[in-house]
Design a protein around this motif. Structure first.
Motif, PDB file in Angstrom:
ATOM      1  N   ARG A 123       2.562  24.236  -0.835  1.00  0.00           N
ATOM      2  CA  ARG A 123       3.387  23.216  -1.509  1.00  0.00           C
ATOM      3  C   ARG A 123       4.866  23.581  -1.360  1.00  0.00           C
ATOM      4  NH1 ARG A 123      -0.355  19.460  -2.068  1.00  0.00           N
ATOM      5  NH2 ARG A 123      -2.292  20.409  -2.738  1.00  0.00           N
ATOM      6  N   GLN A 161       6.509  26.697  -2.925  1.00  0.00           N
ATOM      7  CA  GLN A 161       5.418  27.065  -3.834  1.00  0.00           C
ATOM      8  C   GLN A 161       5.587  28.436  -4.483  1.00  0.00           C
ATOM      9  OE1 GLN A 161       1.500  26.015  -2.766  1.00  0.00           O
ATOM     10  NE2 GLN A 161       0.525  27.475  -4.155  1.00  0.00           N
ATOM     11  N   THR A 175      -2.084  24.320  -9.137  1.00  0.00           N
ATOM     12  CA  THR A 175      -2.258  25.063  -7.881  1.00  0.00           C
ATOM     13  C   THR A 175      -3.626  25.752  -7.857  1.00  0.00           C
ATOM     14  OG1 THR A 175      -1.131  26.980  -8.840  1.00  0.00           O
ATOM     15  CG2 THR A 175       0.221  25.440  -7.577  1.00  0.00           C
TER      16      THR A 175
END
Ligand code: URA
Length: 230
Positions: free
Chosen positions: A182, A185, A161
């Motif tokens: 994402r 996330q 990330t």
């Protein structure tokens, strides 16, 4: 689509007609004469030839909604209410969500019919900050800050990330700024520390901040300045 392609797709114009019409300054786009064949035409663009309207142009629509918990960020769901159910607007099937939130996540949700605009908001390359307020089950310790800045390896996507900024606000709460979106996330980032996220609330996406006086479930149209700020 390019203006010359848009025009030559219409039965009334051959390719040669298109060139002549452009050079003769007979084509207007959103009220302005345009002779550049590469000029971009979208579904929101009004296109005229002389006094004939070739495409009226749909109105582009942009809304900010305060997502309550217990509703799905989808346009249709067989079991649960969706965020679109909260909108009292026509032609809802044209609308989509810019950046989904989980079922129980609350906060800023942007809804539009403009795919170019929503992609700018959500694409990781744009690096627009998404700011979340987070509450967790276990204490958030100082070592978290460094790890969020370094990034987390997500095996499923095979990526690390982007650097994220974590500000610890109290033993169990923090503000987090991430530039991607994402799947799950934030929960996965805290999951690295086996720390369950109990409350997650999106406060901001890039330049757009959730209004303090917009109650959960309420929404409003964005202003022109807000639309152009993205
Ligand atoms: N990250 C999550 O884990 N959930 C959300 O709803 C948004 C970001």
């Amino acid at each position: 689509m390019r203006l010359d392609r848009f025009l030559s797709n219409l039965p009334r114009f051959s390719r040669k007609d298109v060139r002549f019409a452009l050079v003769a300054k007979r084509i207007k786009v959103d009220g302005q004469t345009v002779s550049d064949p590469l000029h971009e035409v979208r579904e929101f663009t009004r296109v005229e030839c002389d006094d004939d309207v070739l495409q009226a142009g749909k109105p582009a629509r942009y809304f900010m909604l305060h997502k309550p918990p217990g509703c799905v960020s989808a346009t249709l769901d067989p079991q649960h209410p969706t965020v679109l159910d909260l909108l009292d607007e026509p032609d809802k099937e044209d609308l989509h969500i810019a950046g989904r939130l989980d079922f129980n996540t609350t906060g800023l949700m942007l809804i539009t019919n403009d795919g170019v605009w929503s992609r700018r908001l959500t694409q990781p390359q744009t690096k627009l900050a998404k700011i979340y307020y987070v509450e967790t089950e276990q204490a958030i310790t100082d070592d978290y800050v460094q790890k969020f800045a370094e990034g987390f390896y997500f095996a499923f996507e095979d990526l690390t990330t982007q650097p994220a900024e974590l500000t610890v606000l109290g033993p169990h709460c923090a503000r987090l700024s991430i530039v991607e979106g994402r799947y799950h996330q934030v929960k996965r980032m805290f999951g690295h520390f086996n720390n369950k996220v109990l409350r997650l609330h999106r406060e901001r996406m890039g330049p757009l901040q959730l209004d303090a006086d917009l109650a959960p479930g309420q929404y409003r149209a964005l202003s022109t300045e807000e639309i152009l700020a993205v």
